[in-house]
Design a protein around this motif. Sequence first.
Motif, mmCIF file in Angstrom:
data_model
loop_
_atom_site.group_PDB
_atom_site.id
_atom_site.type_symbol
_atom_site.label_atom_id
_atom_site.label_comp_id
_atom_site.label_asym_id
_atom_site.label_seq_id
_atom_site.Cartn_x
_atom_site.Cartn_y
_atom_site.Cartn_z
ATOM 1 N N SER A 1 -6.947 11.514 4.641
ATOM 2 C CA SER A 1 -6.739 12.294 5.861
ATOM 3 C C SER A 1 -6.123 13.643 5.483
ATOM 4 C CB SER A 1 -5.801 11.541 6.811
ATOM 5 O OG SER A 1 -4.473 11.556 6.301
ATOM 6 N N ASP A 2 -5.789 14.433 6.490
ATOM 7 C CA ASP A 2 -5.108 15.704 6.247
ATOM 8 C C ASP A 2 -3.759 15.490 5.573
ATOM 9 O OD1 ASP A 2 -7.209 16.999 7.451
ATOM 10 O OD2 ASP A 2 -6.196 17.261 9.381
ATOM 11 N N GLU A 3 -3.168 14.307 5.763
ATOM 12 C CA GLU A 3 -1.846 14.006 5.217
ATOM 13 C C GLU A 3 -1.902 13.182 3.928
ATOM 14 O OE1 GLU A 3 1.071 12.764 8.309
ATOM 15 O OE2 GLU A 3 -0.674 12.858 9.620
ATOM 16 N N THR A 4 -3.018 12.498 3.690
ATOM 17 C CA THR A 4 -3.103 11.529 2.602
ATOM 18 C C THR A 4 -4.178 11.908 1.589
ATOM 19 O OG1 THR A 4 -2.498 9.838 4.216
ATOM 20 C CG2 THR A 4 -3.367 9.073 2.118
ATOM 21 N N ALA A 5 -3.761 12.016 0.313
ATOM 22 C CA ALA A 5 -4.697 12.393 -0.743
ATOM 23 C C ALA A 5 -5.258 11.192 -1.498
ATOM 24 C CB ALA A 5 -4.008 13.321 -1.734
ATOM 25 N N ALA A 6 -4.473 10.089 -1.581
ATOM 26 C CA ALA A 6 -4.903 8.928 -2.365
ATOM 27 C C ALA A 6 -4.123 7.695 -1.911
ATOM 28 C CB ALA A 6 -4.677 9.172 -3.854
ATOM 29 N N PHE A 7 -4.591 6.537 -2.383
ATOM 30 C CA PHE A 7 -3.970 5.254 -2.057
ATOM 31 C C PHE A 7 -3.784 4.453 -3.328
ATOM 32 C CE2 PHE A 7 -6.808 6.496 1.371
ATOM 33 C CZ PHE A 7 -5.944 6.501 2.448
ATOM 34 N N ARG A 8 -2.816 3.560 -3.309
ATOM 35 C CA ARG A 8 -2.637 2.653 -4.430
ATOM 36 C C ARG A 8 -1.927 1.391 -3.934
ATOM 37 N NH1 ARG A 8 -0.430 4.930 -9.988
ATOM 38 N NH2 ARG A 8 -2.270 6.186 -9.663
ATOM 39 N N TRP A 9 -2.451 0.226 -4.319
ATOM 40 C CA TRP A 9 -1.792 -1.050 -4.049
ATOM 41 C C TRP A 9 -0.881 -1.333 -5.233
ATOM 42 C CZ3 TRP A 9 -2.087 -3.305 0.586
ATOM 43 C CH2 TRP A 9 -3.160 -2.981 1.411
ATOM 44 N N VAL A 10 0.414 -1.589 -4.968
ATOM 45 C CA VAL A 10 1.387 -1.734 -6.045
ATOM 46 C C VAL A 10 2.274 -2.961 -5.852
ATOM 47 C CG1 VAL A 10 1.484 0.750 -6.484
ATOM 48 C CG2 VAL A 10 3.106 -0.270 -4.888
ATOM 49 N N THR A 11 2.781 -3.451 -6.969
ATOM 50 C CA THR A 11 3.781 -4.512 -6.953
ATOM 51 C C THR A 11 5.165 -3.888 -6.783
ATOM 52 O OG1 THR A 11 4.152 -4.423 -9.329
ATOM 53 C CG2 THR A 11 2.378 -5.900 -8.552
ATOM 54 N N ALA A 12 6.161 -4.719 -6.585
ATOM 55 C CA ALA A 12 7.536 -4.229 -6.455
ATOM 56 C C ALA A 12 7.975 -3.492 -7.714
ATOM 57 C CB ALA A 12 8.478 -5.391 -6.152
ATOM 58 N N LEU B 1 0.842 -1.191 0.000
ATOM 59 C CA LEU B 1 0.000 0.000 0.000
ATOM 60 C C LEU B 1 0.881 1.247 0.000
ATOM 61 C CD1 LEU B 1 -2.809 1.332 0.274
ATOM 62 C CD2 LEU B 1 -2.454 1.233 2.756
ATOM 63 N N LEU B 2 0.657 2.116 -0.976
ATOM 64 C CA LEU B 2 1.308 3.418 -1.003
ATOM 65 C C LEU B 2 0.265 4.487 -0.745
ATOM 66 C CD1 LEU B 2 3.705 3.328 -4.097
ATOM 67 C CD2 LEU B 2 4.187 2.717 -1.718
ATOM 68 N N ILE B 3 0.719 5.567 -0.107
ATOM 69 C CA ILE B 3 -0.135 6.740 0.065
ATOM 70 C C ILE B 3 0.443 7.865 -0.780
ATOM 71 C CG2 ILE B 3 -0.842 6.105 2.400
ATOM 72 C CD1 ILE B 3 1.101 8.385 3.370
ATOM 73 N N GLN B 4 -0.437 8.727 -1.262
ATOM 74 C CA GLN B 4 0.037 9.939 -1.926
ATOM 75 C C GLN B 4 -0.102 11.065 -0.908
ATOM 76 O OE1 GLN B 4 -2.205 11.624 -5.243
ATOM 77 N NE2 GLN B 4 -0.266 12.113 -6.238
ATOM 78 N N ARG B 5 1.027 11.649 -0.552
ATOM 79 C CA ARG B 5 1.058 12.705 0.460
ATOM 80 C C ARG B 5 0.417 13.981 -0.080
ATOM 81 N NH1 ARG B 5 5.240 12.597 4.503
ATOM 82 N NH2 ARG B 5 5.200 14.848 4.190
ATOM 83 N N ARG B 6 -0.347 14.654 0.761
ATOM 84 C CA ARG B 6 -0.983 15.918 0.360
ATOM 85 C C ARG B 6 0.037 17.045 0.224
ATOM 86 N NH1 ARG B 6 -6.384 16.037 0.050
ATOM 87 N NH2 ARG B 6 -7.541 14.478 1.241
ATOM 88 N N ASP B 7 1.086 17.049 1.056
ATOM 89 C CA ASP B 7 2.005 18.190 1.066
ATOM 90 C C ASP B 7 2.917 18.262 -0.149
ATOM 91 O OD1 ASP B 7 3.577 16.013 1.822
ATOM 92 O OD2 ASP B 7 4.453 16.995 3.567
#
Length: 133
Positions: free
Chosen positions: A85-96, A13-19
Motif C-alpha cells: 500500500s502507500d504505507e507498506t513496502a514489504a511483509f515478513r512472517w517472523v518468529t519471536a 506478520l511484520l510490515i516494512q513502512r514506506r516512510d
Amino acid sequence: MAGVVVDDHGRALLIQRRDNCHWEAPGGVLEQGEDIITGLRREVLEETGLEVTPIALTGVYKNMPRAIVALVFRCEAEAGALRESDETAAFRWVTATEVADLADEAFAIRVQDALASRQTVPIRQHDGVHILG
C-alpha cells in the motif's frame, strides 16, 4: 494501536513502512468517533489487505517522549490477501526471535509479548459492544 497477526505456525506478520523502512506490526491511530476494534481492523486492512479478528489485548505501552499510549492486540487473519500500500513496502512472517533482529526494541517487545503464551485480556462482544476482559 497495533494488530499482531499470528499465523498457524505461531509467527507474526511484520510490515516494512514506506516512510522510514522500519519493520513493525501493522497499526495506527483512531479516527475521530471510531471505536478501538473498528479502528484496529481498518488500520490492519489498509496496511496489509487482511481482514482480521482481534483475539486478545496483549499489552498497553506508553511512549514517554511523545505521550502516546499504544494498545496491542493479537489477531487472526480471516480473509484477504497481502498487498502493498502507500504505507507498506514489504511483509515478513517472523518468529519471536527473528523480530528482535528486524524491529526496533520498543516494537519488537510488543510483538514478542503478543506471541508469548501468557495471560491476556480477551475481547468479548455484548449487545454489539466490544468489551475487554
